[in-house]
Design a protein around this motif. Sequence first.
Motif, PDB file in Angstrom:
ATOM      1  N   GLU A  18       0.827  -1.162   0.014  1.00  0.00           N
ATOM      2  CA  GLU A  18      -0.028   0.107   0.114  1.00  0.00           C
ATOM      3  C   GLU A  18       0.889   1.411  -0.065  1.00  0.00           C
ATOM      4  O   GLU A  18       0.544   2.200  -0.530  1.00  0.00           O
ATOM      5  CB  GLU A  18      -0.885  -0.096   1.110  1.00  0.00           C
ATOM      6  CG  GLU A  18      -1.936  -1.153   1.345  1.00  0.00           C
ATOM      7  CD  GLU A  18      -2.716  -1.053  -0.124  1.00  0.00           C
ATOM      8  OE1 GLU A  18      -3.214  -0.356  -0.576  1.00  0.00           O
ATOM      9  OE2 GLU A  18      -2.827  -2.307  -0.614  1.00  0.00           O
ATOM     10  N   ASP A  19       2.033   1.431   0.744  1.00  0.00           N
ATOM     11  CA  ASP A  19       2.899   2.356   0.918  1.00  0.00           C
ATOM     12  C   ASP A  19       4.227   1.894   1.193  1.00  0.00           C
ATOM     13  O   ASP A  19       4.509   1.203   2.004  1.00  0.00           O
ATOM     14  CB  ASP A  19       2.107   3.261   2.047  1.00  0.00           C
ATOM     15  CG  ASP A  19       2.750   4.809   1.930  1.00  0.00           C
ATOM     16  OD1 ASP A  19       3.037   5.147   1.086  1.00  0.00           O
ATOM     17  OD2 ASP A  19       2.732   5.406   2.989  1.00  0.00           O
ATOM     18  N   VAL A  20       5.445   2.660   0.552  1.00  0.00           N
ATOM     19  CA  VAL A  20       6.363   2.580   0.618  1.00  0.00           C
ATOM     20  C   VAL A  20       7.136   3.798   0.416  1.00  0.00           C
ATOM     21  O   VAL A  20       6.683   4.592  -0.280  1.00  0.00           O
ATOM     22  CB  VAL A  20       6.983   1.584  -0.595  1.00  0.00           C
ATOM     23  CG1 VAL A  20       8.666   1.487  -0.768  1.00  0.00           C
ATOM     24  CG2 VAL A  20       6.745   0.177  -0.354  1.00  0.00           C
ATOM     25  N   LYS A  21       8.242   4.177   1.300  1.00  0.00           N
ATOM     26  CA  LYS A  21       8.946   5.537   1.089  1.00  0.00           C
ATOM     27  C   LYS A  21       9.417   5.733  -0.243  1.00  0.00           C
ATOM     28  O   LYS A  21       9.617   4.930  -1.350  1.00  0.00           O
ATOM     29  CB  LYS A  21      10.412   5.324   1.781  1.00  0.00           C
ATOM     30  CG  LYS A  21      10.017   5.306   3.189  1.00  0.00           C
ATOM     31  CD  LYS A  21      11.676   5.509   3.920  1.00  0.00           C
ATOM     32  CE  LYS A  21      11.380   5.513   5.566  1.00  0.00           C
ATOM     33  NZ  LYS A  21      12.545   5.262   5.864  1.00  0.00           N
ATOM     34  N   ASP A  22       8.720   6.957  -0.704  1.00  0.00           N
ATOM     35  CA  ASP A  22       8.827   7.283  -2.148  1.00  0.00           C
ATOM     36  C   ASP A  22      10.148   7.391  -3.035  1.00  0.00           C
ATOM     37  O   ASP A  22      10.208   7.084  -3.806  1.00  0.00           O
ATOM     38  CB  ASP A  22       8.124   8.764  -2.261  1.00  0.00           C
ATOM     39  CG  ASP A  22       8.203   9.411  -3.494  1.00  0.00           C
ATOM     40  OD1 ASP A  22       7.511   9.046  -4.579  1.00  0.00           O
ATOM     41  OD2 ASP A  22       9.171  10.000  -3.904  1.00  0.00           O
ATOM     42  N   GLU A  23      11.268   7.507  -1.975  1.00  0.00           N
ATOM     43  CA  GLU A  23      12.590   7.436  -2.454  1.00  0.00           C
ATOM     44  C   GLU A  23      13.070   5.859  -2.738  1.00  0.00           C
ATOM     45  O   GLU A  23      14.126   6.024  -3.775  1.00  0.00           O
ATOM     46  CB  GLU A  23      13.580   8.126  -1.515  1.00  0.00           C
ATOM     47  CG  GLU A  23      13.877   7.456  -0.196  1.00  0.00           C
ATOM     48  CD  GLU A  23      12.769   8.034   0.756  1.00  0.00           C
ATOM     49  OE1 GLU A  23      13.414   7.724   2.158  1.00  0.00           O
ATOM     50  OE2 GLU A  23      11.835   8.722   0.497  1.00  0.00           O
ATOM     51  N   ARG A  56      12.655   6.010 -13.277  1.00  0.00           N
ATOM     52  CA  ARG A  56      12.392   7.387 -12.627  1.00  0.00           C
ATOM     53  C   ARG A  56      13.599   8.129 -12.927  1.00  0.00           C
ATOM     54  O   ARG A  56      14.692   7.744 -12.769  1.00  0.00           O
ATOM     55  CB  ARG A  56      12.332   7.248 -11.223  1.00  0.00           C
ATOM     56  CG  ARG A  56      11.885   8.671 -10.412  1.00  0.00           C
ATOM     57  CD  ARG A  56      11.684   8.345  -8.986  1.00  0.00           C
ATOM     58  NE  ARG A  56      11.049   9.338  -8.109  1.00  0.00           N
ATOM     59  CZ  ARG A  56      10.757   9.093  -7.110  1.00  0.00           C
ATOM     60  NH1 ARG A  56      10.523   7.789  -6.426  1.00  0.00           N
ATOM     61  NH2 ARG A  56      10.199  10.035  -6.369  1.00  0.00           N
ATOM     62  N   GLU A  57      13.434   9.428 -13.425  1.00  0.00           N
ATOM     63  CA  GLU A  57      14.535  10.358 -13.577  1.00  0.00           C
ATOM     64  C   GLU A  57      14.821  11.316 -12.408  1.00  0.00           C
ATOM     65  O   GLU A  57      13.876  11.650 -11.657  1.00  0.00           O
ATOM     66  CB  GLU A  57      14.436  11.080 -14.746  1.00  0.00           C
ATOM     67  CG  GLU A  57      14.405  10.206 -16.215  1.00  0.00           C
ATOM     68  CD  GLU A  57      14.296  11.124 -17.512  1.00  0.00           C
ATOM     69  OE1 GLU A  57      14.139  12.261 -17.358  1.00  0.00           O
ATOM     70  OE2 GLU A  57      14.413  10.441 -18.302  1.00  0.00           O
ATOM     71  N   THR A  58      15.868  11.781 -12.353  1.00  0.00           N
ATOM     72  CA  THR A  58      16.339  12.589 -10.949  1.00  0.00           C
ATOM     73  C   THR A  58      15.432  13.895 -10.894  1.00  0.00           C
ATOM     74  O   THR A  58      15.052  14.458 -12.018  1.00  0.00           O
ATOM     75  CB  THR A  58      17.781  13.211 -10.942  1.00  0.00           C
ATOM     76  OG1 THR A  58      18.507  11.961 -11.309  1.00  0.00           O
ATOM     77  CG2 THR A  58      18.149  13.924  -9.717  1.00  0.00           C
ATOM     78  N   GLY A  59      14.623  14.086  -9.905  1.00  0.00           N
ATOM     79  CA  GLY A  59      13.848  15.166  -9.612  1.00  0.00           C
ATOM     80  C   GLY A  59      12.502  14.755 -10.034  1.00  0.00           C
ATOM     81  O   GLY A  59      11.497  15.654  -9.687  1.00  0.00           O
ATOM     82  N   GLU A  60      12.020  13.687 -10.582  1.00  0.00           N
ATOM     83  CA  GLU A  60      10.707  13.585 -10.624  1.00  0.00           C
ATOM     84  C   GLU A  60      10.124  12.657  -9.670  1.00  0.00           C
ATOM     85  O   GLU A  60      10.491  12.014  -9.046  1.00  0.00           O
ATOM     86  CB  GLU A  60      10.580  12.370 -12.027  1.00  0.00           C
ATOM     87  CG  GLU A  60      10.931  13.103 -13.527  1.00  0.00           C
ATOM     88  CD  GLU A  60      10.620  11.825 -14.394  1.00  0.00           C
ATOM     89  OE1 GLU A  60      10.193  12.061 -15.568  1.00  0.00           O
ATOM     90  OE2 GLU A  60      10.849  10.530 -14.275  1.00  0.00           O
TER      91      GLU A  60
END
Length: 154
Positions: A18-23, A56-60
């Motif tokens: 359901e949820d994982v740290k975004d980074e 995923r690209e840096t900053g996205e």
Amino acid sequence: RESVKIRGHFMVAVKFYEDVKDELLRFAVVIAKHDGKWVFCKHKERETLEFPGGHRETGETIAETAKRELMEETGAVKFEIRPICVYSVTGKTRVNETGEESFGGLFYAEITSFGEIHSEMEKIVLCDALPENWTYPEIQPALLKEAERRGFGV
């Protein structure tokens, strides 16, 4: 929830969260439909079909990754996109040589109109039925099954 497929002596496990740290989210995959048909991409260098998606690209944000990959790989111009859940893949794959658990965001999109494809994809293929020649047969059918279980794309 977990789905495990064994290929040769390699094992690939797909899990859902359901949820994982975004980074931690490194990939975005978009299950897409257009006029009731599944939208698949055919890469210029492969004979298989896959859902749009990528790194995923840096900053996205992971949502920005999903939108960018959808537009680049399908030529989608007008669409609605929503997050489904977070998934992870553990095991060696074409995009994960170490085999350690890697995380991605799974999204669903309804595409209204298309423009040009600006990516490594040769073309899009609209399907009534699911293909047999998946690029990632241990992963993508499991993603689709979970999306459908959650009421997306049914």
